[in-house]
Design an enzyme around this catalytic site. Structure first.
Site, mmCIF file in Angstrom:
data_model
loop_
_atom_site.group_PDB
_atom_site.id
_atom_site.type_symbol
_atom_site.label_atom_id
_atom_site.label_comp_id
_atom_site.label_asym_id
_atom_site.label_seq_id
_atom_site.Cartn_x
_atom_site.Cartn_y
_atom_site.Cartn_z
ATOM 1 N N ALA A 124 0.851 -1.159 -0.236
ATOM 2 C CA ALA A 124 -0.190 -0.342 -0.531
ATOM 3 C C ALA A 124 0.884 1.104 -0.038
ATOM 4 O O ALA A 124 0.880 1.885 1.052
ATOM 5 C CB ALA A 124 -1.148 -0.164 1.261
ATOM 6 N N PHE A 156 -6.352 2.080 -4.910
ATOM 7 C CA PHE A 156 -6.090 0.858 -5.823
ATOM 8 C C PHE A 156 -5.462 -0.132 -5.427
ATOM 9 O O PHE A 156 -3.579 -0.334 -6.260
ATOM 10 C CB PHE A 156 -5.146 1.637 -6.963
ATOM 11 C CG PHE A 156 -6.017 2.808 -7.661
ATOM 12 C CD1 PHE A 156 -7.252 2.616 -8.171
ATOM 13 C CD2 PHE A 156 -4.759 4.266 -8.055
ATOM 14 C CE1 PHE A 156 -7.610 3.880 -9.077
ATOM 15 C CE2 PHE A 156 -5.567 5.163 -9.093
ATOM 16 C CZ PHE A 156 -7.248 5.028 -9.133
ATOM 17 N N THR A 158 -3.483 -3.871 -4.326
ATOM 18 C CA THR A 158 -4.174 -4.977 -5.244
ATOM 19 C C THR A 158 -3.973 -5.454 -3.974
ATOM 20 O O THR A 158 -3.296 -5.923 -3.016
ATOM 21 C CB THR A 158 -3.092 -5.555 -6.365
ATOM 22 O OG1 THR A 158 -2.994 -3.814 -7.529
ATOM 23 C CG2 THR A 158 -3.102 -7.102 -6.840
ATOM 24 N N GLU A 363 2.889 0.547 -10.912
ATOM 25 C CA GLU A 363 4.741 0.204 -10.929
ATOM 26 C C GLU A 363 5.239 1.168 -11.434
ATOM 27 O O GLU A 363 6.218 1.418 -12.238
ATOM 28 C CB GLU A 363 4.378 -1.397 -11.127
ATOM 29 C CG GLU A 363 4.398 -1.734 -10.311
ATOM 30 C CD GLU A 363 4.980 -3.898 -9.423
ATOM 31 O OE1 GLU A 363 6.115 -3.652 -9.680
ATOM 32 O OE2 GLU A 363 4.157 -4.322 -10.153
ATOM 33 N N GLY A 364 4.829 2.706 -11.971
ATOM 34 C CA GLY A 364 5.316 3.646 -12.364
ATOM 35 C C GLY A 364 4.997 4.070 -14.191
ATOM 36 O O GLY A 364 5.093 2.914 -14.281
HETATM 37 C C1 LIG Z 1 -5.102 -2.129 -11.509
HETATM 38 C C2 LIG Z 1 -4.373 -1.250 -10.858
HETATM 39 C C3 LIG Z 1 -3.445 -1.829 -9.622
HETATM 40 C C4 LIG Z 1 -2.992 -1.303 -8.480
HETATM 41 N N1 LIG Z 1 -2.351 -1.775 -7.445
HETATM 42 C C5 LIG Z 1 -1.501 -0.859 -7.158
HETATM 43 C C6 LIG Z 1 -1.006 -1.774 -5.397
HETATM 44 O O1 LIG Z 1 -1.334 -2.752 -4.524
HETATM 45 N N2 LIG Z 1 0.186 -1.013 -5.417
HETATM 46 C C7 LIG Z 1 0.117 0.771 -5.069
HETATM 47 O O2 LIG Z 1 0.791 1.289 -4.243
HETATM 48 N N3 LIG Z 1 -0.039 1.414 -5.822
HETATM 49 C C8 LIG Z 1 -1.205 0.628 -6.616
HETATM 50 N N4 LIG Z 1 -1.554 0.785 -7.750
HETATM 51 C C9 LIG Z 1 -1.049 3.011 -8.120
HETATM 52 C C10 LIG Z 1 -0.267 2.534 -9.321
HETATM 53 O O3 LIG Z 1 0.522 2.423 -9.132
HETATM 54 C C11 LIG Z 1 -0.976 4.236 -9.950
HETATM 55 O O4 LIG Z 1 -2.241 3.866 -9.974
HETATM 56 C C12 LIG Z 1 0.194 5.037 -10.307
HETATM 57 O O5 LIG Z 1 1.451 4.518 -10.065
HETATM 58 C C13 LIG Z 1 0.193 6.157 -11.347
HETATM 59 O O6 LIG Z 1 -1.018 6.932 -10.335
HETATM 60 P P1 LIG Z 1 -1.383 7.256 -10.648
HETATM 61 O O7 LIG Z 1 -2.812 7.124 -11.234
HETATM 62 O O8 LIG Z 1 -2.527 8.604 -9.401
HETATM 63 O O9 LIG Z 1 -1.694 8.740 -11.846
HETATM 64 P P2 LIG Z 1 -0.966 9.955 -12.051
HETATM 65 O O10 LIG Z 1 0.123 9.618 -11.779
HETATM 66 O O11 LIG Z 1 -1.997 10.456 -11.439
HETATM 67 O O12 LIG Z 1 -1.311 10.228 -13.462
HETATM 68 C C14 LIG Z 1 -1.617 10.236 -14.540
HETATM 69 C C15 LIG Z 1 -0.532 10.710 -16.174
HETATM 70 O O13 LIG Z 1 0.578 11.546 -15.417
HETATM 71 C C16 LIG Z 1 1.422 11.270 -16.325
HETATM 72 N N5 LIG Z 1 2.624 12.555 -15.168
HETATM 73 C C17 LIG Z 1 2.885 12.440 -13.962
HETATM 74 N N6 LIG Z 1 3.541 12.805 -13.248
HETATM 75 C C18 LIG Z 1 4.753 13.111 -14.683
HETATM 76 C C19 LIG Z 1 5.686 13.815 -15.033
HETATM 77 N N7 LIG Z 1 6.113 14.299 -14.351
HETATM 78 N N8 LIG Z 1 6.441 13.981 -16.261
HETATM 79 C C20 LIG Z 1 4.965 12.919 -17.309
HETATM 80 N N9 LIG Z 1 4.539 12.812 -17.120
HETATM 81 C C21 LIG Z 1 3.985 12.771 -15.577
HETATM 82 C C22 LIG Z 1 1.273 10.083 -15.494
HETATM 83 O O14 LIG Z 1 2.436 9.308 -16.175
HETATM 84 C C23 LIG Z 1 0.278 9.164 -16.265
HETATM 85 O O15 LIG Z 1 -0.004 9.308 -17.894
HETATM 86 C C24 LIG Z 1 -2.794 -0.274 -8.857
HETATM 87 C C25 LIG Z 1 -2.540 0.459 -10.114
HETATM 88 C C26 LIG Z 1 -4.224 0.057 -10.785
HETATM 89 C C27 LIG Z 1 -4.863 0.878 -11.850
#
Ligand SMILES: Cc1cc2nc3c(=O)[nH]c(=O)nc-3n(C[C@H](O)[C@H](O)[C@H](O)COP(=O)(O)OP(=O)(O)OC[C@H]3O[C@@H](n4cnc5c(N)ncnc54)[C@H](O)[C@@H]3O)c2cc1C
Lengths: 381, 257
Positions: A124, A156, A158, A363-364
């Site tokens: 988390a 989010f 998992t 995972e990024g």
């Molecule tokens: C099915 C699923 C399972 C997941 N499981 C886990 C889990 O087990 N544990 C956990 O901790 N998280 C989990 N996540 C979270 C996941 O790691 C995040 O969704 C992911 O890191 C992206 O973050 P965000 O959704 O807030 O997108 P944002 O960070 O808001 O990004 C939105 C967009 O902006 C872009 N962006 C952001 N910053 C920049 C920058 N500096 N330069 C250029 N582009 C940028 C991103 O690349 C993306 O295209 C999960 C997500 C999903 C959908």
């Protein structure tokens, strides 16, 4: 790097492939349609030892190293992506965080059960306001005697609906930014922990994801993973391994899509001949095969280096970036080659296409991987 | 009880075999190799005895090229105790293989030697009987089950429409047709344990074998002719009418009834 896999890893590869094809793939449709992985399937994966493959025998793992881990995950790509997702979040992320962070007392308490698949874990880190910028997370931990009191929420996550334990990242010193982030093991049932409902997703059906809410949640100090302030380093180290796993999984999924596409192209007749005789189709297949080959070598190289103790942050980022974007292209071509059938629920191709989409996000994101790669590049320049 | 299972490494059943340039052998490149399926049943039967009685020892041996080591390692990973590799890069006659195996048997002194009833590459089924002959041991074919009985071993064999139970006092050579259960996968700890085991290697000379027993040579290898296109008949009418048309077509066009 020796391009030939060691003998025991070749046996592992074959064994996992047989297991996936004979024991997991038959449940493919059921898992997708019911949006649920039968517990018996999770138990079968545990019984086969899949949760412990890449982890140290000292902590109950199978000891195949990261190369064995990646080779096995690649084969796991021959059934629903949601199946590996359960293992990846449990052993790959939650387990790895504890393995990296320690101390031994915490490792002993949790890892053997996590690596045996008896206990399911979750990781988390992400929050509504902290996704790509995970270092800005707001969940706070305050020390009170022998305990920490944690307030905040995660999104989010998992496995959250089914996990027995969570590694939760919280900040003990918000004024120090990401240097205040600290990791804790939180057991399900801890007072003050609420797990939200299972999120509805585009793909990965069967795998569960939910929000976590912490309200006055008390965690014994003995459940701290690593030292105060080491959490972000642990989180990033864990992601190096997680990214490698996702890349390996992408290679396996792409390989299966390519094989299915080649078979379909040889049997689907239009204009009086199999569509495979058209160069337009052949080039899609050739590009897919080439990119899969490149991605596979990147995975094996990074994994073999990790096993030698090298720090692989840059390589893991490059490998995850290339392999997941490659999977996107191969999955798209697979739907294209299958034509209308590629869009139908009747085949697994459209599912793989939807499942593939997440690999470029979690995972990024691909953008974050490029930030990591460029960051390292400019630092060394 | 001590078992020795003789196995052969063959092209995996999933491999699409291609004929080599000489048209007398298969093209070796890109082939995945595996333990021959009947030999896997033999391993499974032996390991089931070991499951029932932990004092049972299951050894494996193969006579073959250096790559066969993988097949032995696989058998160790499935749970066999030890393995011996008799290396010969040359393709040997069944008789020479049997002689080399006999030397290993004489050294290891097992109670039961199990072989697959035939190897899935050339399907000759010669090595097992030749080995029994070389050893002067009784030989039982088509084995499907093996249990300790009052007078030694109960050997179940498949026969047309049923089964027979034979009994034999060890030592005995038995050729395996099938095991009740599918051969087990190696367990992951089993793979790690197998990795740490030494596989001693022998050559033919140390088995007292000078290859050269008389043998037939393969003159030509060919794939079956490509199947022609299927044919779709558009038939109308009720079931009886359709059946009549199908029967007519099968008799007059396909000439199969
Ligand atoms: C099915 C699923 C399972 C997941 N499981 C886990 C889990 O087990 N544990 C956990 O901790 N998280 C989990 N996540 C979270 C996941 O790691 C995040 O969704 C992911 O890191 C992206 O973050 P965000 O959704 O807030 O997108 P944002 O960070 O808001 O990004 C939105 C967009 O902006 C872009 N962006 C952001 N910053 C920049 C920058 N500096 N330069 C250029 N582009 C940028 C991103 O690349 C993306 O295209 C999960 C997500 C999903 C959908």
């Amino acid at each position: 790097m020796d391009p030939e896999l060691p003998e025991e890893i070749r046996i592992l590869q074959k064994t996992v492939r047989q297991f996936v094809e004979n024991e997991l793939a038959p449940h493919e449709r059921e898992i997708e349609e019911r949006n649920e992985i039968p517990r018996a399937v999770i138990d079968a994966m545990a019984g086969a030892g899949l949760f412990g493959i890449g982890h140290d025998e000292r902590w109950g793992g199978q000891g195949f190293g990261k190369l064995g881990y990646c080779v096995a995950i690649e084969q796991a790509g021959r059934a629903n992506a949601s199946l590996w997702n359960v293992i990846g979040a449990s052993a790959g992320l939650c387990g790895t965080a504890i393995e990296i962070g320690g101390p031994d007392e915490v490792r002993e308490r949790y890892l053997p059960r996590i690596f045996a698949g008896e206990m399911l874990g979750a990781y988390a880190l992400s929050e509504p306001g902290a996704g790509s910028d995970a270092g800005s997370l707001k969940t706070a931990a305050r020390k009170q005697g022998g305990e920490y009191v944690i307030e905040g929420f995660k999104t989010f996550i998992t496995n959250a609906p089914i996990a027995d334990v969570f590694v939760v990242f919280a900040n003990v010193a918000p004024d120090r930014g990401s240097k205040g982030i600290t990791a804790f093991v939180v057991e399900r049932g801890t007072e003050g922990l609420t797990v939200g409902p299972n999120d509805e997703k585009m793909g990965l059906h069967g795998s569960t994801t939910a929000q976590l809410f912490f309200s006055g949640m008390r965690v014994p100090a003995a459940n701290r993973v690593g030292e105060e302030g080491q959490g972000f380093r642990i989180a990033l180290g864990t992601l190096d391994v997680g990214r490698l796993g996702l890349a390996a999984h992408s290679v396996g999924i792409a390989q299966r899509l390519l094989e299915a596409s080649a078979r379909y192209a040889k049997t689907r007749v239009q204009f009086g001949k199999p569509i495979a005789v058209n160069q337009g189709i052949q080039w899609m297949l050739a590009d897919g095969a080439t990119e899969i080959h490149a991605a596979r070598l990147m995975v094996y190289d990074a994994a073999a280096r990790a096993d030698k103790g090298e720090r692989i942050t840059q390589r893991a980022a490059m490998t995850k970036l290339f392999a997941t974007e490659m999977l996107g292209r191969v999955a798209d071509a697979a739907v294209q080659i299958h034509g209308g059938m590629g869009y139908m629920r009747e085949l697994w191709i459209e599912r793989a296409y939807r499942d593939a989409r997440i690999t470029r996000i979690y995972e990024g994101t691909s953008e974050v991987q490029r930030m990591v790669i460029a960051g390292g590049l400019l630092e060394d320049a | 009880m001590k078992f020795l299972v003789c196995l052969k490494q063959v092209p995996d059943s999933t491999v699409r075999v291609k004929v080599g340039g000489d048209r007398r052998s298969i093209a070796a490149e890109g082939i995945t190799w595996s333990i021959s399926p009947y030999d896997e049943y033999a391993i499974e039967l032996a390991l089931e005895r070991k499951d029932a009685d932990a004092s049972t020892v299951v050894s494996v041996v193969t006579v073959g090229p250096a790559r066969s080591r993988d097949a032995l390692r696989q058998a160790l990973a499935m749970g066999c105790d030890d393995a011996t590799l008799v290396t010969s890069e040359a393709d040997l006659s069944a008789l020479d293989v049997a002689k080399a195996l006999a030397a290993v048997v004489n050294e290891a002194k097992p109670d039961v030697v199990l072989c697959g009833k035939q190897a899935s590459d050339d399907d000759q089924g010669l090595v097992g009987p030749a080995l029994a002959e070389a050893l002067g041991w009784p030989h039982v074919g088509m084995l499907t089950k093996l249990v300790p009985g009052a007078s030694g071993l109960e050997l179940w064999r498949e026969v047309e429409g049923g089964h027979e139970v034979w009994s034999a006092a060890p030592p005995v050579v038995a050729l395996v047709h099938k095991s009740e259960k599918e051969p087990r996968y190696p367990s992951l700890p089993g793979i790690m344990k197998a990795k740490r085991k030494e596989i001693p290697e022998k050559d033919l000379a140390s088995c007292g074998v000078t290859p050269g027993a008389p043998r037939p040579e393969v003159a030509l290898m060919d794939l079956p002719p490509q199947r022609g296109q299927g044919k779709v008949w558009k038939l109308d009418g009720d079931a009886k009418g359709v059946a009549e048309q199908v029967a007519k077509a099968l008799r007059e066009e396909a000439k199969v009834v």
